[in-house]
Design a protein around this motif. Structure first.
Motif, mmCIF file in Angstrom:
data_model
loop_
_atom_site.group_PDB
_atom_site.id
_atom_site.type_symbol
_atom_site.label_atom_id
_atom_site.label_comp_id
_atom_site.label_asym_id
_atom_site.label_seq_id
_atom_site.Cartn_x
_atom_site.Cartn_y
_atom_site.Cartn_z
ATOM 1 N N ARG A 66 23.426 4.241 0.725
ATOM 2 C CA ARG A 66 24.808 3.814 0.473
ATOM 3 C C ARG A 66 25.490 4.734 -0.540
ATOM 4 N N LEU A 67 24.774 5.108 -1.584
ATOM 5 C CA LEU A 67 25.326 6.014 -2.592
ATOM 6 C C LEU A 67 25.738 7.344 -1.966
ATOM 7 N N ILE A 68 24.890 7.862 -1.116
ATOM 8 C CA ILE A 68 25.168 9.147 -0.470
ATOM 9 C C ILE A 68 26.395 9.046 0.419
ATOM 10 N N SER A 69 26.491 7.960 1.172
ATOM 11 C CA SER A 69 27.608 7.765 2.093
ATOM 12 C C SER A 69 28.931 7.561 1.362
ATOM 13 N N GLU A 70 28.940 6.729 0.319
ATOM 14 C CA GLU A 70 30.187 6.386 -0.365
ATOM 15 C C GLU A 70 30.704 7.502 -1.263
ATOM 16 N N ASN A 71 29.806 8.339 -1.789
ATOM 17 C CA ASN A 71 30.218 9.350 -2.768
ATOM 18 C C ASN A 71 30.119 10.775 -2.248
ATOM 19 N N GLN A 72 29.886 10.929 -0.946
ATOM 20 C CA GLN A 72 29.745 12.262 -0.350
ATOM 21 C C GLN A 72 28.751 13.123 -1.131
ATOM 22 N N VAL A 73 27.618 12.526 -1.502
ATOM 23 C CA VAL A 73 26.592 13.235 -2.257
ATOM 24 C C VAL A 73 26.059 14.393 -1.424
ATOM 25 N N THR A 74 25.913 15.550 -2.053
ATOM 26 C CA THR A 74 25.460 16.737 -1.330
ATOM 27 C C THR A 74 23.994 17.068 -1.559
ATOM 28 N N MET A 75 23.372 16.428 -2.568
ATOM 29 C CA MET A 75 21.981 16.765 -2.879
ATOM 30 C C MET A 75 21.357 15.690 -3.750
ATOM 31 N N VAL A 76 20.046 15.519 -3.588
ATOM 32 C CA VAL A 76 19.258 14.676 -4.492
ATOM 33 C C VAL A 76 18.359 15.598 -5.297
ATOM 34 N N LEU A 77 18.415 15.460 -6.632
ATOM 35 C CA LEU A 77 17.601 16.295 -7.517
ATOM 36 C C LEU A 77 16.457 15.459 -8.078
ATOM 37 N N LEU A 78 15.254 15.921 -7.854
ATOM 38 C CA LEU A 78 14.064 15.210 -8.312
ATOM 39 C C LEU A 78 13.745 15.645 -9.739
ATOM 40 N N ALA A 79 13.860 14.702 -10.697
ATOM 41 C CA ALA A 79 13.674 15.023 -12.118
ATOM 42 C C ALA A 79 12.488 14.253 -12.689
ATOM 43 N N ILE A 80 11.320 14.476 -12.104
ATOM 44 C CA ILE A 80 10.094 13.818 -12.600
ATOM 45 C C ILE A 80 8.996 14.882 -12.711
ATOM 46 N N PRO A 81 9.193 15.894 -13.584
ATOM 47 C CA PRO A 81 8.260 17.031 -13.630
ATOM 48 C C PRO A 81 6.852 16.673 -14.050
ATOM 49 N N SER A 82 6.671 15.568 -14.762
ATOM 50 C CA SER A 82 5.339 15.211 -15.253
ATOM 51 C C SER A 82 4.615 14.224 -14.350
ATOM 52 N N ALA A 83 5.262 13.787 -13.279
ATOM 53 C CA ALA A 83 4.631 12.803 -12.394
ATOM 54 C C ALA A 83 3.470 13.434 -11.637
ATOM 55 N N PRO A 84 2.409 12.665 -11.368
ATOM 56 C CA PRO A 84 1.296 13.199 -10.569
ATOM 57 C C PRO A 84 1.782 13.604 -9.185
ATOM 58 N N ARG A 85 1.098 14.576 -8.588
ATOM 59 C CA ARG A 85 1.534 15.072 -7.279
ATOM 60 C C ARG A 85 1.457 14.000 -6.202
ATOM 61 N N CYS A 86 0.486 13.108 -6.303
ATOM 62 C CA CYS A 86 0.399 12.045 -5.297
ATOM 63 C C CYS A 86 1.647 11.164 -5.363
ATOM 64 N N ARG A 87 2.139 10.937 -6.575
ATOM 65 C CA ARG A 87 3.356 10.131 -6.749
ATOM 66 C C ARG A 87 4.572 10.881 -6.215
ATOM 67 N N ARG A 88 4.639 12.175 -6.497
ATOM 68 C CA ARG A 88 5.748 12.987 -5.991
ATOM 69 C C ARG A 88 5.738 13.019 -4.458
ATOM 70 N N ARG A 89 4.545 13.048 -3.895
ATOM 71 C CA ARG A 89 4.438 13.063 -2.438
ATOM 72 C C ARG A 89 5.004 11.780 -1.840
ATOM 73 N N GLU A 90 4.673 10.629 -2.441
ATOM 74 C CA GLU A 90 5.209 9.346 -1.958
ATOM 75 C C GLU A 90 6.737 9.350 -1.991
ATOM 76 N N ILE A 91 7.297 9.828 -3.101
ATOM 77 C CA ILE A 91 8.757 9.843 -3.250
ATOM 78 C C ILE A 91 9.388 10.777 -2.234
ATOM 79 N N LEU A 92 8.801 11.958 -2.056
ATOM 80 C CA LEU A 92 9.358 12.937 -1.116
ATOM 81 C C LEU A 92 9.311 12.430 0.318
#
Length: 653
Positions: free
Chosen positions: A202-228
């Protein structure tokens, strides 16, 4: 007024400081006058000569104190609690100066006047600075209307720093945070609302968002994989900020957004190395790396330098690759700190005499042999050179190493050596047999092999190829919808090679734990989706990027294996296993190699293949010979020779 303030913001910093200095002088004078008027409830102070004398003396001293306390070094756009502390200290200092000057001039200002002056001064200098800051932010907000709206995933410290950096940049405008911690849902962080990931579409649709920036540099890779995996279905590209290690080391800035690293898609967590294993064959020793300009060889060199060897010999036959790695390593902190000697040696492992000379000139303790032709179709099309370089190059190097008194010889192998279906894999399995035979025949040099699968980002990897095809608008070419491969990052592979080599006693084949195999089609789909594009197929005929299947290349198989057979043993490292596999004794292998060398000299392609089939390689070629020279010769033969069936004699004429 706005145009005047805009022009002021564009002035050089030294000019803005002088203007602020002048404004502060007026504020000091005005606040003392106003404090006296308010206290006495009279306008008489306006014509009081003693008060003016106090102002004339106190104002310059106050300004000098402001400067000494760093008030004019503060950057207004970055004002925070430190700014308030500095201003408070400056105001107290000014109040003390006013009181002392009045005492010196026998004016004796009342304490309430000094207190009121200090409060008015704080209000004045603080108000001016906050007003200028707000105007700056207002001008930035006006400019942001042309910026690209982005959503930041992760409302932690890294996300807050990223918001600040983006606001002072000129390309992106953060409009919201997304975080899956329920405690932050609906909260305001850095002036932006925090939403739950379920609200992202909904956020992307209503605000014409052009990109999502992932700002969790310290998260474990398994966690980053789930999010991605969750983000890959969104219609916008996903990018990430550098890892915390790169930011801390100064190799990257938090505002440098990047493509999602493929290691995040794998979700494979790095394992800390064993320090004693990293040091064992390297620290204080003379180390040689062949193929030093290649993907694995260059990373081996970087990690070897971190262990402070006495000397590092870089061996490669490609001039540019050798020059590039030498220039890079010359600036490596390990070289500057420990004084390691770097020697770049332009030589091919096929040059036996040159290798003998090198080992005689330099006392080499450890060899990491990473030089090989590894591109499967290329070796299929150039069979003779593939065998000559991979097999006889290793033979030359191993013999020279033994004569040179080398303590440890670690050969980098490949999963394609297991039941090979292509010439490249067959040659690598044959090099394993050579090392096994030498390990069995003598005890002076410890030979071992380290076998693993594909590495991400290597010169022949599909990852840069897919990325390039996506940037060009497609199609993305995959050889087969069911093809799978093992993947590992280059740094992890190099680190494990060094540690496995330190555990070798002689003749072991070390097998690296590669995790789960990855289906190449799934990799391509994820890369397309994380670029904000949709896969074009029968279900989505209006998609952006099509995946096409080009068919298996010569010698290519659907899946790779890591183990030929025998017993698989554990080692002290969770990701390094060991196996002892069947081999030929050196007397038998030597006779075979002499026969193979004769076939090479005669350019007898059919005999070369037949010899590879007779060796204990489990070589099962899937295709007919596809060597380019052999095919050309075959095409030039008259029909009578083809009918006779004696192709070996006919093609060698």
């Amino acid at each position: 007024m706005l145009s005047l303030l805009t022009s002021l913001l564009l002035k050089p910093r030294c000019v803005k400081r002088r203007i602020l200095f002048s404004i502060d002088a007026l504020i000091v004078a005005a606040s003392l006058q106003l404090a006296t008027i308010l206290h006495l409830e009279s306008l008489h102070p306006l014509i009081d000569a003693r008060l003016w004398s106090t102002i004339v003396l106190a104002a310059p001293v106050s300004l000098l104190l402001f400067h000494w306390l760093g008030l004019y070094r503060l950057v207004l756009r970055y004002m925070n609690h430190t700014t308030v502390t500095v201003m408070g200290t400056a105001v107290l200092a000014s109040g003390l100066v006013v009181w002392l000057v009045s005492r010196l001039l026998n004016h004796h200002l009342a304490i309430p006047i000094v207190v009121i002056h200090s409060l008015l001064l704080l209000l004045g200098i603080g108000g001016v600075r906050f007003l200028l800051r707000e105007f700056y932010l207002y001008s930035q907000r006006c400019q942001r209307r042309q910026r690209r709206p982005v959503v930041i995933y992760g409302a932690g410290a890294a996300g807050c720093e990223l918001v600040s950096a983006l606001r002072h940049g000129g390309e992106y405008e953060p409009i919201a945070f997304v975080d899956d911690w329920r405690g932050l849902d609906g909260a305001l962080v850095e002036g932006l609302r925090v939403y739950h990931p379920e609200q992202l579409p909904r956020l992307i649709s209503e605000n014409q968002v052009t990109m999502v920036l992932l700002a969790i540099p310290s998260a474990p890779r398994c966690r980053r994989r789930e999010i991605l995996q969750r983000l890959s279905v969104l219609p916008v590209p996903v990018q990430t900020i550098p890892g915390s290690a790169d930011i801390i080391a100064g190799r990257a800035h938090i505002s440098e957004v990047r493509d999602v690293a493929l290691e995040d898609l794998l979700g494979r967590e790095p394992v800390p190395p064993f320090t004693d294993l990293m040091d064992a064959n390297i620290r204080g020793k003379s180390v040689m790396v062949t193929g030093a300009g290649g993907s694995i060889g260059s990373e081996l060199c970087r990690q070897i330098l971190a262990q402070q060897p006495a000397r590092l010999l870089l061996v490669d036959h490609c001039e540019y690759a050798l020059y590039a790695i030498e220039q890079e390593l010359a600036r490596h902190p390990g070289v500057c700190r420990s004084g390691t000697e770097l020697k770049a040696l332009l030589v091919s492992v096929q040059q036996h005499d040159a290798l003998e000379t090198i080992f005689a000139a330099f006392e080499v303790h450890t060899v990491y042999h990473a030089a090989a032709y590894k591109h499967v179709p290329m070796v299929e099309h150039n069979l003779i050179e593939g065998v000559r370089n991979n097999v006889f190059g290793t033979l030359n190097l191993a013999r020279a190493a033994m004569r040179g008194g080398v303590e440890a010889f670690v050969m980098v192998s490949t999963d394609k050596a297991v039941r090979p279906t292509n010439a490249m894999g067959a040659t690598k399995r044959l090099t394993e047999l050579i090392c096994q035979a030498f390990a069995d025949a003598q005890n002076d040099t410890r030979f071992c092999m380290v076998r693993f699968g594909n590495v991400l980002g290597s010169s022949g990897s599909v990852v840069p190829l897919f990325r390039r095809q996506i940037e060009q608008g497609g199609p993305v070419q995959v050889t087969h919808p069911e093809i799978t491969r093992y993947f590992m990052t280059i740094p992890e592979a190099a680190q494990l090679v060094i540690q496995a080599g330190a555990m070798g006693q002689g003749g072991e084949v070390f097998v690296l734990d590669m995790g789960e195999p990855v289906r190449i089609r799934d990799l391509a789909v994820n890369m397309i989706r994380l670029s904000g594009l949709e896969v074009k197929d029968a279900e989505h005929p209006h998609g952006d990027i099509e995946i096409v299947y080009s068919g298996l290349r010569p010698g290519e198989k659907l899946y790779e294996e890591l183990l030929i057979g025998g017993e698989l043993g554990r080692t002290r490292h969770d990701r390094i296993m060991t196996s002892r596999e069947r081999f030929w004794a050196w007397s038998r292998l030597e006779a075979f190699l002499l026969e193979l060398e004769g076939a090479l000299s005669a350019s007898d392609h059919l005999s070369i293949r037949q010899l590879l089939l007779t060796a204990p390689l489990d070589y099962r070629p899937l295709d007919e010979l596809s060597d380019l020279v052999w095919e050309t010769r075959l095409a030039q033969l008259p029909a009578s020779h083809l009918a006779s069936g004696d192709l070996a004699e006919a093609t060698n004429r």
